[in-house]
Design a protein around this motif. Structure first.
Motif, mmCIF file in Angstrom:
data_model
loop_
_atom_site.group_PDB
_atom_site.id
_atom_site.type_symbol
_atom_site.label_atom_id
_atom_site.label_comp_id
_atom_site.label_asym_id
_atom_site.label_seq_id
_atom_site.Cartn_x
_atom_site.Cartn_y
_atom_site.Cartn_z
ATOM 1 N N HIS A 131 56.738 -62.584 -32.271
ATOM 2 C CA HIS A 131 56.902 -62.101 -33.644
ATOM 3 C C HIS A 131 58.189 -62.672 -34.250
ATOM 4 C CE1 HIS A 131 56.671 -59.213 -37.011
ATOM 5 N NE2 HIS A 131 57.986 -59.189 -36.908
ATOM 6 N N HIS A 132 59.249 -62.679 -33.485
ATOM 7 C CA HIS A 132 60.522 -63.230 -33.969
ATOM 8 C C HIS A 132 60.358 -64.712 -34.296
ATOM 9 C CE1 HIS A 132 64.845 -63.969 -34.279
ATOM 10 N NE2 HIS A 132 64.657 -65.014 -33.488
ATOM 11 N N PHE A 133 59.686 -65.451 -33.415
ATOM 12 C CA PHE A 133 59.514 -66.887 -33.641
ATOM 13 C C PHE A 133 58.708 -67.158 -34.906
ATOM 14 C CE2 PHE A 133 56.880 -70.687 -33.316
ATOM 15 C CZ PHE A 133 57.869 -71.656 -33.198
ATOM 16 N N TYR A 134 57.543 -66.522 -35.040
ATOM 17 C CA TYR A 134 56.674 -66.828 -36.172
ATOM 18 C C TYR A 134 57.222 -66.302 -37.489
ATOM 19 C CZ TYR A 134 53.457 -68.802 -32.879
ATOM 20 O OH TYR A 134 52.903 -69.610 -31.915
ATOM 21 N N SER A 135 58.009 -65.253 -37.443
ATOM 22 C CA SER A 135 58.671 -64.775 -38.656
ATOM 23 C C SER A 135 59.674 -65.806 -39.161
ATOM 24 C CB SER A 135 59.384 -63.446 -38.390
ATOM 25 O OG SER A 135 58.470 -62.430 -38.084
#
Length: 209
Positions: free
Chosen positions: A18-22
């Motif tokens: 989630h952190h990466f794709y955000s």
């Protein structure tokens, strides 16, 4: 089955993903699901982001690297345009591309298309499989490449030969285990000839941002 409604990546760590794709591509509308299913090497697919300008490719590649991705192919010009390939920390391969060869201005921040590229052992057989399930062919180049028409979908889907796709994104062809992606659309659930799983889409995808 007239469209693809959801694309769900199965990842070992949903918080990290989630952190990466955000940070990388929050507008891509990719969903995430926890999975520990064994997977090694090339998973047989790639996701492609088509953007307006070379500056957009550079911006996406930079954001991906800053968020922890690795470079499979650095940004460069080719006969078809300008592009790069990166691999997310969860293992998903992303192709970033524009048909524009000359940079005409700053990054727009826009993603024109999200395309699911499926590697097929037999492109003709997989093409017929999907046609039989209601997808219309938009483009076809013999047994090399097929793009389906999905006008009402947030995603496009295309078939490559598995070997050709691996070469296109710069990875060895070998791989086994879970594809780590689930496709949602009308007509599911089913599994295609190359083991890609489809499920019935019951709701719109939740943004990753």
């Amino acid at each position: 089955m007239a469209s693809i409604e959801t694309l769900t990546l199965e990842v070992a760590d949903t918080t990290a993903a989630h952190h990466f794709y955000s940070a990388f591509a929050p507008d891509a509308q990719i969903s995430l699901r926890a999975s520990e299913a064994p997977t090694t090497g090339f998973r047989g697919f790639a996701l492609s982001l088509t953007v307006p300008r070379p500056a957009d490719v550079d911006a996406l590649a930079g954001a991906a690297l800053e968020a922890g991705a690795t470079v499979l192919k650095p940004a460069s010009k080719s006969f078809w345009g300008y592009g790069a390939v990166v691999q997310a920390p969860d293992g998903t391969v992303w192709k970033l591309a524009t048909s524009a060869k000359r940079d005409s201005g700053p990054a727009t921040g826009r993603i024109d298309d999200v395309v699911l590229l499926l590697g097929a052992a037999d492109v003709s057989a997989s093409k017929q499989f999907y046609v039989d399930r209601g997808l219309a062919v938009a483009k076809s180049f013999g047994s090399k490449y097929v793009e389906f028409a999905t006008p009402s979908s947030p995603f496009k889907v295309a078939l490559y030969g598995r070997r050709a796709l691996a070469k296109e994104v710069g990875v060895p062809i070998d791989g086994s285990g879970s594809h780590r992606i689930v496709i949602g659309g009308a007509g599911g659930p089913f599994t295609d000839p190359d083991g890609f799983a489809w499920e019935a889409a019951v709701a719109a995808p939740a943004p990753t941002a």
